[in-house]
Write a protein that holds these residues in place. Structure first.
Motif, PDB file in Angstrom:
ATOM      1  N   LEU A 251      41.773  34.305  38.602  1.00  0.00           N
ATOM      2  CA  LEU A 251      40.988  33.125  38.254  1.00  0.00           C
ATOM      3  C   LEU A 251      41.780  31.845  38.445  1.00  0.00           C
ATOM      4  O   LEU A 251      41.234  30.815  38.873  1.00  0.00           O
ATOM      5  N   SER A 252      43.068  31.900  38.102  1.00  0.00           N
ATOM      6  CA  SER A 252      43.890  30.703  38.265  1.00  0.00           C
ATOM      7  C   SER A 252      43.995  30.312  39.735  1.00  0.00           C
ATOM      8  O   SER A 252      43.884  29.118  40.082  1.00  0.00           O
ATOM      9  N   ARG A 253      44.174  31.315  40.607  1.00  0.00           N
ATOM     10  CA  ARG A 253      44.240  30.989  42.041  1.00  0.00           C
ATOM     11  C   ARG A 253      42.914  30.420  42.539  1.00  0.00           C
ATOM     12  O   ARG A 253      42.862  29.440  43.290  1.00  0.00           O
TER      13      ARG A 253
ATOM     14  N   ALA B 139      46.804  52.135  26.147  1.00  0.00           N
ATOM     15  CA  ALA B 139      45.546  51.464  26.461  1.00  0.00           C
ATOM     16  C   ALA B 139      45.691  49.950  26.342  1.00  0.00           C
ATOM     17  O   ALA B 139      45.187  49.190  27.183  1.00  0.00           O
ATOM     18  N   GLY B 140      46.380  49.496  25.277  1.00  0.00           N
ATOM     19  CA  GLY B 140      46.594  48.062  25.134  1.00  0.00           C
ATOM     20  C   GLY B 140      47.409  47.489  26.283  1.00  0.00           C
ATOM     21  O   GLY B 140      47.131  46.369  26.756  1.00  0.00           O
TER      22      GLY B 140
ATOM     23  N   GLN C 227      44.012  42.013  32.113  1.00  0.00           N
ATOM     24  CA  GLN C 227      43.745  40.627  31.757  1.00  0.00           C
ATOM     25  C   GLN C 227      44.683  39.674  32.479  1.00  0.00           C
ATOM     26  O   GLN C 227      44.267  38.597  32.932  1.00  0.00           O
ATOM     27  N   ALA C 228      45.956  40.059  32.556  1.00  0.00           N
ATOM     28  CA  ALA C 228      46.910  39.195  33.261  1.00  0.00           C
ATOM     29  C   ALA C 228      46.545  39.074  34.743  1.00  0.00           C
ATOM     30  O   ALA C 228      46.600  37.977  35.327  1.00  0.00           O
TER      31      ALA C 228
END
Length: 285
Positions: free
Chosen positions: A180-182, A165-166, A173-174
């Motif tokens: 979001l970065s793009r 799960a982690g 998240q990555a």
């Protein structure tokens, strides 16, 4: 079990007595009449047998006498000495006679082992209880081992599930951060481009002819709560609102943008809806 220790001792005692009597007859029979040799042999065997019987009776009563034990071992040593002496004086087969000379001592040792067994023997009921205790201990140990193995398996499964799960969360998240970065890079490129500036100027020139348009990206950070005075501040009239907006707008040179004016307006503790504040901005601008 009693027969397993008593029978070998009794058999070796009988063999030793017969062997002692035979050796006494053969050895002493040449030097004296055979009835005398027979009496000597029977005397040795009889004394040995009598002390052995007395020792067994004392043992049956739970008693023990060192004197009787010493006499019994003395007769055993005498019998052994007779056999060794005959073997050493024999003209032939000396080794064979020496090989059987230890039988009286061995018989005494067997009776000693039998006596030790009698002093430590337990009843069948006690043996059953001991077996029950041992079996119960083995059962508890097996159950404990099974419980530990089951708990270890459960913990391993839980850790595997948490780890998976982690890993999935980390991948999501990555991927989100990359998206979001793009998007942020695209917004920054659009903001810093010359064409964007000209487009904003052409759109806002008629609304704010004296203000250079500035388009800034939102800054991620902690949210600052509004001042408590906003909740209890009285509502401003349109004239008072226009006056405040005009003062804040021209508090610096060049004049502030609407965004900067709105931030300072609320930071000063004034309260007005977004619709009224924009309407006042349009009136004074």
């Amino acid at each position: 079990m009693k027969a397993k220790t008593a029978l070998p001792a009794a058999a070796m005692t009988a063999v030793s007595m017969v062997l002692t009597l035979a050796v006494v007859m053969m050895w002493l029979g040449r030097a004296m009449p055979w009835p005398v040799a027979l009496v000597v042999g029977l005397g040795i065997d009889g004394g040995w047998l009598a002390t052995l019987a007395y020792e067994r009776r004392l043992a049956a009563q739970g008693d023990h006498s060192r004197a009787v034990t010493a006499v019994g071992w003395s007769f055993g040593l005498v019998a052994t000495g007779v056999l060794v002496a005959h073997a050493l004086t024999a003209e032939a087969d000396t080794g064979a006679w020496l090989a059987v000379a230890w039988l009286p001592i061995a018989a005494k040792a067997l009776w000693l082992v039998h006596g030790m067994w009698e002093r430590t023997v337990l009843t069948p009921r006690a043996l059953d209880m001991i077996r029950g205790v041992q079996q119960e201990a083995r059962d508890e140990a097996a159950v404990a081992r099974a419980r530990l193995r089951a708990e270890a398996g459960t913990e391993e499964t839980r850790l595997t599930a948490v780890t998976e799960a982690g890993a999935r969360i980390a991948r999501v998240q990555a991927k989100t951060a990359q998206t979001l970065s793009r998007a942020w890079s695209t917004l920054e490129t659009a903001r810093s481009g010359e064409d964007t500036g000209r487009a904003l100027t052409s759109v806002t020139h008629r609304v704010t002819p004296d203000v250079t348009p500035r388009w800034e990206l939102p800054v991620w950070g902690p949210i600052e709560p509004l001042a408590p005075a906003l909740e209890t501040a009285p509502a401003l009239s349109d004239a008072a609102l226009d006056t405040l907006v005009d003062e804040i707008r021209h508090s610096e040179t060049p004049a502030l943008s609407y965004r900067e004016m709105a931030v300072r307006f609320r930071a000063a503790g004034h309260s007005a809806s977004e619709v009224r504040l924009r309407a006042a901005w349009k009136r004074v601008a």
